[in-house]
Design a protein around this motif. Structure first.
Motif, PDB file in Angstrom:
ATOM      1  N   LEU A 169      46.324 -43.459  37.413  1.00 51.27           N
ATOM      2  CA  LEU A 169      45.042 -42.566  36.665  1.00 51.27           C
ATOM      3  C   LEU A 169      45.736 -41.861  35.876  1.00 51.27           C
ATOM      4  O   LEU A 169      47.014 -41.625  35.790  1.00 51.27           O
ATOM      5  CB  LEU A 169      44.443 -41.991  38.020  1.00 51.27           C
ATOM      6  CG  LEU A 169      43.899 -42.572  38.952  1.00 51.27           C
ATOM      7  CD1 LEU A 169      43.320 -41.679  40.105  1.00 51.27           C
ATOM      8  CD2 LEU A 169      42.773 -43.535  38.362  1.00 51.27           C
ATOM      9  N   GLY A 170      45.087 -41.120  34.948  1.00 51.68           N
ATOM     10  CA  GLY A 170      45.930 -40.207  33.743  1.00 51.68           C
ATOM     11  C   GLY A 170      46.053 -38.992  34.397  1.00 51.68           C
ATOM     12  O   GLY A 170      46.446 -37.864  33.675  1.00 51.68           O
ATOM     13  N   HIS A 171      45.689 -38.672  35.689  1.00 49.28           N
ATOM     14  CA  HIS A 171      45.987 -37.508  36.586  1.00 49.28           C
ATOM     15  C   HIS A 171      45.861 -37.920  37.815  1.00 49.28           C
ATOM     16  O   HIS A 171      45.539 -39.157  38.370  1.00 49.28           O
ATOM     17  CB  HIS A 171      45.255 -36.268  36.260  1.00 49.28           C
ATOM     18  CG  HIS A 171      46.123 -35.155  36.448  1.00 49.28           C
ATOM     19  ND1 HIS A 171      45.337 -33.948  37.001  1.00 49.28           N
ATOM     20  CD2 HIS A 171      47.293 -34.540  36.619  1.00 49.28           C
ATOM     21  CE1 HIS A 171      46.195 -32.914  37.276  1.00 49.28           C
ATOM     22  NE2 HIS A 171      47.459 -33.407  36.934  1.00 49.28           N
ATOM     23  N   GLY A 172      45.672 -36.990  38.745  1.00 49.04           N
ATOM     24  CA  GLY A 172      45.651 -37.203  40.195  1.00 49.04           C
ATOM     25  C   GLY A 172      44.147 -37.511  40.870  1.00 49.04           C
ATOM     26  O   GLY A 172      43.453 -37.218  40.134  1.00 49.04           O
ATOM     27  N   ILE A 173      44.041 -38.034  41.857  1.00 51.44           N
ATOM     28  CA  ILE A 173      42.939 -38.491  42.508  1.00 51.44           C
ATOM     29  C   ILE A 173      42.492 -37.291  43.106  1.00 51.44           C
ATOM     30  O   ILE A 173      43.070 -36.400  43.420  1.00 51.44           O
ATOM     31  CB  ILE A 173      43.107 -39.652  43.754  1.00 51.44           C
ATOM     32  CG1 ILE A 173      41.718 -40.067  43.877  1.00 51.44           C
ATOM     33  CG2 ILE A 173      43.880 -39.075  44.617  1.00 51.44           C
ATOM     34  CD1 ILE A 173      41.943 -41.292  45.222  1.00 51.44           C
ATOM     35  N   THR A 174      41.131 -37.195  42.953  1.00 53.98           N
ATOM     36  CA  THR A 174      40.532 -35.889  43.390  1.00 53.98           C
ATOM     37  C   THR A 174      39.760 -35.886  44.758  1.00 53.98           C
ATOM     38  O   THR A 174      39.647 -37.053  45.180  1.00 53.98           O
ATOM     39  CB  THR A 174      39.447 -35.556  42.309  1.00 53.98           C
ATOM     40  OG1 THR A 174      38.512 -36.511  42.284  1.00 53.98           O
ATOM     41  CG2 THR A 174      40.068 -35.015  40.873  1.00 53.98           C
ATOM     42  N   PRO A 175      39.554 -34.812  45.487  1.00 58.12           N
ATOM     43  CA  PRO A 175      39.451 -34.762  46.955  1.00 58.12           C
ATOM     44  C   PRO A 175      38.063 -35.556  46.987  1.00 58.12           C
ATOM     45  O   PRO A 175      37.968 -35.925  48.639  1.00 58.12           O
ATOM     46  CB  PRO A 175      39.198 -33.372  47.378  1.00 58.12           C
ATOM     47  CG  PRO A 175      39.663 -32.690  46.175  1.00 58.12           C
ATOM     48  CD  PRO A 175      39.691 -33.427  44.776  1.00 58.12           C
ATOM     49  N   ASN A 176      37.016 -35.600  46.249  1.00 57.86           N
ATOM     50  CA  ASN A 176      35.821 -36.225  46.738  1.00 57.86           C
ATOM     51  C   ASN A 176      35.669 -37.446  46.811  1.00 57.86           C
ATOM     52  O   ASN A 176      34.676 -38.352  46.852  1.00 57.86           O
ATOM     53  CB  ASN A 176      34.530 -35.686  46.280  1.00 57.86           C
ATOM     54  CG  ASN A 176      34.491 -33.652  46.565  1.00 57.86           C
ATOM     55  OD1 ASN A 176      34.681 -33.620  47.686  1.00 57.86           O
ATOM     56  ND2 ASN A 176      34.244 -32.968  45.615  1.00 57.86           N
ATOM     57  N   VAL A 177      36.748 -38.183  46.335  1.00 55.55           N
ATOM     58  CA  VAL A 177      36.368 -39.830  46.077  1.00 55.55           C
ATOM     59  C   VAL A 177      36.166 -40.365  47.450  1.00 55.55           C
ATOM     60  O   VAL A 177      37.086 -40.120  48.344  1.00 55.55           O
ATOM     61  CB  VAL A 177      37.803 -40.211  45.289  1.00 55.55           C
ATOM     62  CG1 VAL A 177      37.992 -41.778  45.592  1.00 55.55           C
ATOM     63  CG2 VAL A 177      37.906 -39.915  43.928  1.00 55.55           C
ATOM     64  N   LYS A 178      35.612 -41.542  47.482  1.00 58.22           N
ATOM     65  CA  LYS A 178      35.375 -42.280  48.675  1.00 58.22           C
ATOM     66  C   LYS A 178      36.370 -43.158  48.733  1.00 58.22           C
ATOM     67  O   LYS A 178      36.676 -43.965  47.667  1.00 58.22           O
ATOM     68  CB  LYS A 178      34.055 -42.888  48.465  1.00 58.22           C
ATOM     69  CG  LYS A 178      32.744 -42.012  48.504  1.00 58.22           C
ATOM     70  CD  LYS A 178      31.368 -42.708  48.480  1.00 58.22           C
ATOM     71  CE  LYS A 178      30.190 -41.853  48.581  1.00 58.22           C
ATOM     72  NZ  LYS A 178      28.997 -42.501  48.505  1.00 58.22           N
TER      73      LYS A 178
END
Length: 382
Positions: free
Chosen positions: A356-365
């Protein structure tokens, strides 16, 4: 910064025994791509892949604070292994920790507050406050828990994928240390660069010394690739980046490579992720690994890989750069975007590590993360 000959980090004389105790590596795709090879498909891993989107992560966090997880080797190792156990399509693991352990090691208090993030109760207000920092940081004493976690994790991985170690970049760490936490304007930390340019440079170099020794310690403990996160690099003008952020970045890479060489270690590739740096003049300065010491350049999602290739050439490997929000696009949306971006990367040529172009975010399934990885495997094949 200690000279290579003076390096006395734990394990410096026994790294061969440490490495010999690890199971052989079964998946070396990441390391081959980091060495510049155009691999049969792009290796893929995701920044923050161990984190709040995983229910198994949240189950551990219910009973342990954030920094307790970072500073307890068994917990850090368990969290690092969670995405590897869940997603067989991942090609790398990154140790669970935080970039702000460096200011902690230098003597600053850092709190992780819910909904607010990191907070420094006593930030650096003027250059006089630099005297409050530890003059000499015993990295093994202050950050040895991270080295233990890396060794434990290498064994837990059982050779499935390589393990990445990391640190924050000096400018990004300085910004936190001066702002007292995150910021939208960076008026305090950038103000330092204008008001106290020489003092800022000296502070950045002090931070770089700790970062360099921390990275060497991670390699001696078992890390197989390193990444330096300059999360706030894009907040600087090209002149400021080249004047303030770049010199300590070069100092870190030089120290890591020279120290490992002096110890007889074969060395590891280093990735630099200067988020938000889009200026051709700045990017061109990062295009030659033999000059910078960084084999791979991480890209955020706001640039096109083919355009970047025209600026940096094919000597440096590239990593990135899917929009993190693509993981909210549903299976059809994810697949279409992964196919499109992979075609752009194939056209760019050179070594490519998908991320990803930055980090994965908390609400991703979690299932959407798994589908993203499946799509990268499918569409990145050459």
């Amino acid at each position: 910064m200690s000279t290579p000959q003076e390096c006395t980090l734990k394990g410096a004389s026994t790294w061969r025994d440490t490495l010999a105790s690890f199971p052989p590596l079964k998946n070396d795709l990441l390391l081959r791509a980091a060495a510049g090879e155009e691999t049969e498909r792009a290796p893929v891993w995701v920044m923050r892949q161990a984190g709040r989107y995983l229910p198994e992560f949240l189950a551990i966090r219910k009973d342990h604070s954030f920094f307790e997880c970072c500073q307890t080797p068994a917990l850090a190792s368990a969290l690092t292994l969670q995405p590897i156990d869940r997603y067989p399509r991942l090609d790398a693991s990154i140790i669970f920790c935080d970039i702000l352990v460096v200011p902690q090691a230098m003597g600053m208090t850092v709190l992780m507050q819910p909904e607010k993030g990191p907070v420094f109760p006593e930030p650096l207000v003027t250059p006089d406050d630099i005297s409050k920092l530890r003059e000499h940081v015993d990295v093994d004493k202050e950050l040895g828990y991270l080295f233990e976690a890396i060794t434990l994790t290498r064994k837990g991985l059982d050779g499935r994928v390589p393990l990445i170690g990391f640190c924050g970049a000096p400018w990004t760490l300085m910004a936190y240390m001066v702002e007292g936490g995150g910021s939208k304007t960076f008026e305090k930390s950038k103000g330092w660069l204008y008001r106290y340019p020489e003092e800022s440079k000296r502070l950045l170099e002090r931070v770089a010394r700790v970062c360099g020794e921390l990275l060497v310690g991670q390699v001696l403990a078992g890390a197989q690739l390193l990444q330096v996160f300059d999360s706030w690099a894009g907040e600087l003008t090209p002149h400021q980046f080249q004047t303030f952020a770049l010199p300590p970045l070069l100092s870190i890479a030089s120290y890591v490579h020279s120290t490992l060489s002096a110890l007889g270690h074969p060395g590891v590739p280093i990735t630099l992720f200067p988020k938000g740096v889009h200026s051709p003049s700045s990017l061109s300065l990062l295009s030659d690994p033999s000059a910078t010491g960084y084999a791979t350049l991480g890209l955020d999602w706001q640039v096109d890989p083919q355009e970047i290739r025209q600026i940096v050439g094919k000597t440096v490997n590239l990593q990135g750069n899917f929009d993190p929000v693509v993981l909210y696009g549903g299976k059809e949306g994810i697949e279409k975007e992964v196919e499109r971006v992979c075609e752009r990367w194939k056209g760019a040529g050179g070594g490519w590590i998908a991320n990803l172009g930055h980090g994965i975010t908390p609400n991703v399934k979690p299932e959407m993360m798994g589908w993203f990885l499946e799509c990268v495997h499918k569409y990145s094949k050459r």
